[in-house]
Design a protein around this motif. Structure first.
Motif, PDB file in Angstrom:
ATOM      1  N   LYS A 157       0.797  -0.938  -0.240  1.00 43.05           N
ATOM      2  CA  LYS A 157      -0.448   0.210  -0.126  1.00 43.05           C
ATOM      3  C   LYS A 157       1.031   1.588   0.282  1.00 43.05           C
ATOM      4  CE  LYS A 157      -4.225  -1.813   2.228  1.00 43.05           C
ATOM      5  NZ  LYS A 157      -4.907  -1.923   3.781  1.00 43.05           N
ATOM      6  N   PHE A 158       2.077   1.269   0.602  1.00 40.90           N
ATOM      7  CA  PHE A 158       3.089   2.071   1.193  1.00 40.90           C
ATOM      8  C   PHE A 158       3.973   2.226   0.657  1.00 40.90           C
ATOM      9  CE2 PHE A 158      -0.378   2.124   4.165  1.00 40.90           C
ATOM     10  CZ  PHE A 158      -0.927   3.228   4.451  1.00 40.90           C
ATOM     11  N   ILE A 159       4.601   1.620  -0.520  1.00 39.42           N
ATOM     12  CA  ILE A 159       5.789   1.190  -1.143  1.00 39.42           C
ATOM     13  C   ILE A 159       6.336   2.713  -1.401  1.00 39.42           C
ATOM     14  CG2 ILE A 159       4.978   1.145  -2.960  1.00 39.42           C
ATOM     15  CD1 ILE A 159       8.195  -0.444  -1.648  1.00 39.42           C
ATOM     16  N   PHE A 160       5.549   3.528  -2.189  1.00 34.94           N
ATOM     17  CA  PHE A 160       6.639   5.143  -2.713  1.00 34.94           C
ATOM     18  C   PHE A 160       6.710   5.688  -1.205  1.00 34.94           C
ATOM     19  CE2 PHE A 160       4.209   3.576  -6.176  1.00 34.94           C
ATOM     20  CZ  PHE A 160       5.231   2.822  -6.953  1.00 34.94           C
ATOM     21  N   LEU A 161       5.516   6.027  -0.356  1.00 34.71           N
ATOM     22  CA  LEU A 161       5.998   6.542   0.767  1.00 34.71           C
ATOM     23  C   LEU A 161       7.019   6.063   1.380  1.00 34.71           C
ATOM     24  CD1 LEU A 161       2.356   7.257   2.023  1.00 34.71           C
ATOM     25  CD2 LEU A 161       3.330   9.019   0.953  1.00 34.71           C
ATOM     26  N   ILE A 162       7.626   4.245   1.381  1.00 33.11           N
ATOM     27  CA  ILE A 162       8.210   3.408   2.436  1.00 33.11           C
ATOM     28  C   ILE A 162       9.521   4.354   1.852  1.00 33.11           C
ATOM     29  CG2 ILE A 162       9.610   2.434   2.930  1.00 33.11           C
ATOM     30  CD1 ILE A 162       7.024   0.806   2.562  1.00 33.11           C
ATOM     31  N   PHE A 163      10.102   5.017   0.823  1.00 33.11           N
ATOM     32  CA  PHE A 163      11.569   4.404  -0.023  1.00 33.11           C
ATOM     33  C   PHE A 163      11.072   6.432  -0.252  1.00 33.11           C
ATOM     34  CE2 PHE A 163      10.827   0.811  -2.581  1.00 33.11           C
ATOM     35  CZ  PHE A 163      12.112   0.742  -2.710  1.00 33.11           C
ATOM     36  N   ALA A 164      10.015   7.027   0.014  1.00 29.15           N
ATOM     37  CA  ALA A 164      10.096   8.865   0.465  1.00 29.15           C
ATOM     38  C   ALA A 164      10.513   9.090   1.673  1.00 29.15           C
ATOM     39  CB  ALA A 164       8.921   9.446  -0.089  1.00 29.15           C
ATOM     40  N   GLY A 165      10.183   8.783   2.306  1.00 26.76           N
ATOM     41  CA  GLY A 165      10.451   8.629   4.168  1.00 26.76           C
ATOM     42  C   GLY A 165      11.737   8.146   4.047  1.00 26.76           C
ATOM     43  N   MET A 166      12.540   7.324   3.196  1.00 29.07           N
ATOM     44  CA  MET A 166      13.913   6.842   3.654  1.00 29.07           C
ATOM     45  C   MET A 166      14.992   7.690   3.281  1.00 29.07           C
ATOM     46  SD  MET A 166      13.253   2.943   2.688  1.00 29.07           S
ATOM     47  CE  MET A 166      14.896   1.997   2.990  1.00 29.07           C
ATOM     48  N   VAL A 167      14.479   8.351   2.156  1.00 33.59           N
ATOM     49  CA  VAL A 167      15.237   9.270   1.182  1.00 33.59           C
ATOM     50  C   VAL A 167      15.357  10.950   2.768  1.00 33.59           C
ATOM     51  CG1 VAL A 167      15.010  11.203  -0.859  1.00 33.59           C
ATOM     52  CG2 VAL A 167      14.748   8.636  -1.125  1.00 33.59           C
ATOM     53  N   ALA A 168      13.769  10.761   2.655  1.00 32.70           N
ATOM     54  CA  ALA A 168      13.547  12.338   3.893  1.00 32.70           C
ATOM     55  C   ALA A 168      14.027  12.188   4.961  1.00 32.70           C
ATOM     56  CB  ALA A 168      11.962  12.207   3.719  1.00 32.70           C
TER      57      ALA A 168
END
Length: 338
Positions: A157-168
């Protein structure tokens, strides 16, 4: 580039070529566009009447305080070729030291990133296939399998949010480390970390002793040498201790006494500095210390990698093995039913 430039300029000056001609030769053969432009500007300033030291001080990104102070000392004493040779050796040793640090850090960081990527990929693409099979067969899921399936659904569900969170998170850490409180806290934490802390302390001692030895042997005044050395420690905790030692030296104390009062410097370092001051061979003693800590760094890197390698393999095996086992447990229960 800077090390090669320094060594070549030293050879050309030693061969009694005029300084402007030497700079012109090095400018022509320089492939780095930025550095080529710097050499060109330095040559033009020297032609206009500036000393080499004055011309180089206009380019602090290429030539730091240590470099410019030694060039100034070489120009004043008539031993510019000797100073340039010392600078090239100093820079080459610093480059080797930096590569050792990278060798120690790249392996565990690379393995950790690989483990995270593999885990996320399995949760995103592999686990859902097993989960759909179990649902179709109506299998009863053990708690560990249910937990992994729930994690898999969350990742889907949140794959893109997870990667964005890791970058952030990475960018936030970089920003925090760039602040004064952040740099202080992270540097303090690094020195306290098991294995890595001792390695980074030895790296700092190598930088400090080699920089100080190079500056003192180049005729740079003690207080100026300590000021420059503090900026090369690579750790704000040790930098503050050197600044405090410099203050004590300015008050009339010996360097050995100042270092002893200012921070937690190794006993051997204090004793050798004391001997160097007493016998007038401080630069030699500091060079011996730098070579000793260089060997210590080699041994520490080898020890660190030998310890981290099995730990990281067990870590990755535990994660991947745990995911695989959690998917096979329902299959075993289904086999028992049939």
């Amino acid at each position: 580039d800077l090390a090669v430039y320094s060594r070549q300029l030293s050879v050309l000056i030693d061969a009694e070529l005029p300084l402007i001609q030497s700079l012109g030769i090095l400018e022509e053969q320089q492939k780095n566009a930025y550095f080529k432009n710097v050499i060109k500007t330095v040559k033009e300033d020297v032609e206009a009447g500036s000393t080499l030291n004055q011309a180089k001080r206009k380019h602090p990104k290429a030539f730091d305080d240590l470099y410019c102070n030694l060039i100034a000392s070489g120009e004043q004493s008539g031993s510019l070729d000797v100073m340039l040779r010392r600078l090239s050796e100093f820079i080459e040793k610093n480059v080797r030291l930096r590569s050792k640090i990278k060798q120690a850090m790249i392996y565990p960081v690379g393995i950790l990133i690989f483990a995270v990527v593999v885990t996320i990929f399995m949760l995103w693409k592999v686990i859902p296939i097993f989960a759909s099979i179990f649902r179709d067969l109506g299998a009863e899921l053990p708690w560990i399998t249910a937990m992994v399936v729930a994690m898999s659904e969350f990742v889907q569900k949140f794959i893109f949010l997870i990667f964005a969170g890791m970058v952030a998170l990475f960018l936030a850490f970089r920003y925090y480390r760039s602040t004064t409180p952040g740099r202080w806290q992270t540097d303090t934490l690094i020195l306290k970390m098991p294995l890595i802390g001792k390695l980074m302390h030895k790296v700092s001692m190598t930088r400090v002793t080699r920089t100080l030895a190079t500056l003192i042997s180049g005729g740079v005044p003690m207080l100026e040498a300590l000021k420059i050395t503090s900026t090369t420690a690579g750790n704000v905790v040790i930098e503050k201790e050197i600044v405090e030692a410099r203050k004590l030296v300015s008050e009339g104390k010996t360097m050995a006494e100042s270092f002893k009062q200012a921070g937690k410097f190794p006993t051997m370092m204090l004793q050798m500095i004391n001997v160097g001051e007493a016998t007038g061979t401080l630069d030699e003693m500091l060079n011996k210390l730098a070579n000793f800590y260089d060997e210590e760094v080699d041994a520490a890197v080898a020890a660190l990698l030998s310890v981290l390698e099995p730990i990281m393999l067990i870590f990755i095996g535990g994660i991947v093995g745990g995911l695989v086992v959690s998917m096979y447990l329902p299959i075993f229960s289904l086999m028992q039913q049939f």
